[in-house]
Write an enzyme that holds these catalytic residues in place. Sequence first.
Site, PDB file in Angstrom:
ATOM      1  N   ARG A 155      -1.123   8.586   7.430  1.00 22.54           N
ATOM      2  CA  ARG A 155      -1.704   8.428   6.093  1.00 22.54           C
ATOM      3  C   ARG A 155      -3.088   9.034   5.970  1.00 22.54           C
ATOM      4  O   ARG A 155      -3.947   8.825   6.821  1.00 22.54           O
ATOM      5  CB  ARG A 155      -1.775   6.941   5.728  1.00 22.54           C
ATOM      6  CG  ARG A 155      -2.371   6.721   4.342  1.00 22.54           C
ATOM      7  CD  ARG A 155      -1.918   5.459   3.734  1.00 22.54           C
ATOM      8  NE  ARG A 155      -2.666   4.321   4.222  1.00 22.54           N
ATOM      9  CZ  ARG A 155      -2.483   3.095   3.749  1.00 22.54           C
ATOM     10  NH1 ARG A 155      -1.570   2.872   2.830  1.00 22.54           N
ATOM     11  NH2 ARG A 155      -3.191   2.094   4.222  1.00 22.54           N
TER      12      ARG A 155
ATOM     13  N   ARG B 101      -3.885  -5.976  10.586  1.00 24.16           N
ATOM     14  CA  ARG B 101      -3.459  -6.142   9.187  1.00 24.16           C
ATOM     15  C   ARG B 101      -1.997  -6.597   9.120  1.00 24.16           C
ATOM     16  O   ARG B 101      -1.627  -7.405   8.273  1.00 24.16           O
ATOM     17  CB  ARG B 101      -3.686  -4.843   8.412  1.00 24.16           C
ATOM     18  CG  ARG B 101      -5.176  -4.588   8.176  1.00 24.16           C
ATOM     19  CD  ARG B 101      -5.470  -3.144   7.897  1.00 24.16           C
ATOM     20  NE  ARG B 101      -4.999  -2.733   6.591  1.00 24.16           N
ATOM     21  CZ  ARG B 101      -4.667  -1.480   6.282  1.00 24.16           C
ATOM     22  NH1 ARG B 101      -4.760  -0.520   7.182  1.00 24.16           N
ATOM     23  NH2 ARG B 101      -4.241  -1.195   5.082  1.00 24.16           N
TER      24      ARG B 101
ATOM     25  N   ARG C 160      -8.557   6.531   6.469  1.00 25.85           N
ATOM     26  CA  ARG C 160      -9.307   5.291   6.244  1.00 25.85           C
ATOM     27  C   ARG C 160      -9.660   4.634   7.581  1.00 25.85           C
ATOM     28  O   ARG C 160      -8.840   4.623   8.499  1.00 25.85           O
ATOM     29  CB  ARG C 160      -8.442   4.312   5.438  1.00 25.85           C
ATOM     30  CG  ARG C 160      -8.506   4.552   3.957  1.00 25.85           C
ATOM     31  CD  ARG C 160      -7.478   3.794   3.180  1.00 25.85           C
ATOM     32  NE  ARG C 160      -7.271   2.400   3.537  1.00 25.85           N
ATOM     33  CZ  ARG C 160      -6.424   1.590   2.923  1.00 25.85           C
ATOM     34  NH1 ARG C 160      -5.710   2.043   1.898  1.00 25.85           N
ATOM     35  NH2 ARG C 160      -6.263   0.355   3.300  1.00 25.85           N
TER      36      ARG C 160
ATOM     37  N   LYS D   1       3.539   0.421  -1.352  1.00 34.56           N
ATOM     38  CA  LYS D   1       3.140  -0.421  -2.508  1.00 34.56           C
ATOM     39  C   LYS D   1       2.324   0.367  -3.532  1.00 34.56           C
ATOM     40  O   LYS D   1       2.625   0.327  -4.709  1.00 34.56           O
ATOM     41  CB  LYS D   1       2.222  -1.571  -2.059  1.00 34.56           C
ATOM     42  CG  LYS D   1       2.850  -2.654  -1.256  1.00 34.56           C
ATOM     43  CD  LYS D   1       1.894  -3.825  -1.133  1.00 34.56           C
ATOM     44  CE  LYS D   1       0.672  -3.550  -0.274  1.00 34.56           C
ATOM     45  NZ  LYS D   1       0.925  -3.452   1.167  1.00 34.56           N
TER      46      LYS D   1
ATOM     47  N   ARG E 246      -2.976 -12.247  -1.196  1.00 37.97           N
ATOM     48  CA  ARG E 246      -2.781 -11.926   0.218  1.00 37.97           C
ATOM     49  C   ARG E 246      -2.584 -13.187   1.056  1.00 37.97           C
ATOM     50  O   ARG E 246      -2.292 -13.096   2.221  1.00 37.97           O
ATOM     51  CB  ARG E 246      -4.014 -11.231   0.785  1.00 37.97           C
ATOM     52  CG  ARG E 246      -4.176  -9.774   0.410  1.00 37.97           C
ATOM     53  CD  ARG E 246      -3.199  -8.880   1.124  1.00 37.97           C
ATOM     54  NE  ARG E 246      -3.754  -7.786   1.874  1.00 37.97           N
ATOM     55  CZ  ARG E 246      -4.097  -6.607   1.398  1.00 37.97           C
ATOM     56  NH1 ARG E 246      -3.988  -6.356   0.125  1.00 37.97           N
ATOM     57  NH2 ARG E 246      -4.540  -5.661   2.199  1.00 37.97           N
TER      58      ARG E 246
HETATM   59  P1  AMP Z   1      -5.291  -2.397   0.913  1.00 33.79           P
HETATM   60  O1  AMP Z   1      -5.828  -1.152   0.294  1.00 33.79           O
HETATM   61  O2  AMP Z   1      -4.519  -3.257  -0.061  1.00 33.79           O
HETATM   62  O3  AMP Z   1      -4.563  -2.160   2.200  1.00 33.79           O
HETATM   63  O4  AMP Z   1      -6.579  -3.286   1.290  1.00 33.79           O
HETATM   64  C1  AMP Z   1      -7.548  -2.815   2.197  1.00 33.79           C
HETATM   65  C2  AMP Z   1      -8.436  -3.958   2.645  1.00 33.79           C
HETATM   66  O5  AMP Z   1      -9.100  -4.537   1.514  1.00 33.79           O
HETATM   67  C3  AMP Z   1      -7.708  -5.138   3.295  1.00 33.79           C
HETATM   68  O6  AMP Z   1      -7.436  -4.937   4.667  1.00 33.79           O
HETATM   69  C4  AMP Z   1      -8.726  -6.256   3.073  1.00 33.79           C
HETATM   70  O7  AMP Z   1      -9.829  -6.151   3.953  1.00 33.79           O
HETATM   71  C5  AMP Z   1      -9.231  -5.939   1.667  1.00 33.79           C
HETATM   72  N1  AMP Z   1      -8.408  -6.593   0.621  1.00 33.79           N
HETATM   73  C6  AMP Z   1      -7.608  -6.006  -0.313  1.00 33.79           C
HETATM   74  N2  AMP Z   1      -7.024  -6.916  -1.107  1.00 33.79           N
HETATM   75  C7  AMP Z   1      -7.456  -8.124  -0.657  1.00 33.79           C
HETATM   76  C8  AMP Z   1      -7.215  -9.466  -1.041  1.00 33.79           C
HETATM   77  N3  AMP Z   1      -6.368  -9.766  -2.046  1.00 33.79           N
HETATM   78  N4  AMP Z   1      -7.846 -10.455  -0.342  1.00 33.79           N
HETATM   79  C9  AMP Z   1      -8.679 -10.189   0.671  1.00 33.79           C
HETATM   80  N5  AMP Z   1      -8.948  -8.953   1.106  1.00 33.79           N
HETATM   81  C10 AMP Z   1      -8.360  -7.916   0.442  1.00 33.79           C
END
Ligand code: AMP
Length: 199
Positions: A114, A159, A148, A8, A80
Amino acid sequence: MGPQGCGKGTQAKILSKRLGICHISTGDLLRNAEGDLKKELDEYMNSGKLVPDELIVKILKERIQEADCNEGFILDGFPRNLNQANLLKNIVDIDKIVEIGLSDEEAVKRISGRVNCKMCGESYNTLTDAHPKIEGKCDSCGGELFRRADDSEEAVKKRLEIYHSETEPILDLYKDEVVRINGEQSIDSIAKEIEEKVG
Ligand code: AMP
């Protein structure tokens, strides 16, 4: 939209350059938080849980009011869950949802390779054609690469579980806007498929 590791962020960056509109990653917005807020967020994020809806919606609303979003924007990582999707409908009209499909098995495999840059956030994968030219160093800025905390096997499983139970149902809400893309291809092929289907 798509499960962890589907590309993404990588595709959003490519699309953002091609269309000349900004790329908003809610994960990056949250990772850039500072002070007490950062401590609170880390408790959710490091274990793979979603942060509370009110908090992320407030942060996103402020971000899309900035001038660089006037011509449009690409959301990466938002919405989400159904509550966020319904709140988004009250804020802005979404033209298209790009769903990048990937099996859980492939998602876990990709995430295990990653790494991200500590300085600029650029993402690499040591197991695919997206690996850094020099091991441990960012191609763009020379920064140190790290894994990460929420890319641990346990957090990734959590996740993916959240993705299937809470995020995927959003696709039914936006049925007419969804464009489906096969994520089990090279970065260039996915970008090409998006260009052909989204324009
Ligand atoms: P990502 O980088 O998109 O994988 O997001 C990493 C983490 O950020 C996720 O596992 C959530 O803890 C938090 N996060 C990112 N976007 C959202 C969202 N729209 N709603 C809630 N938590 C989010």
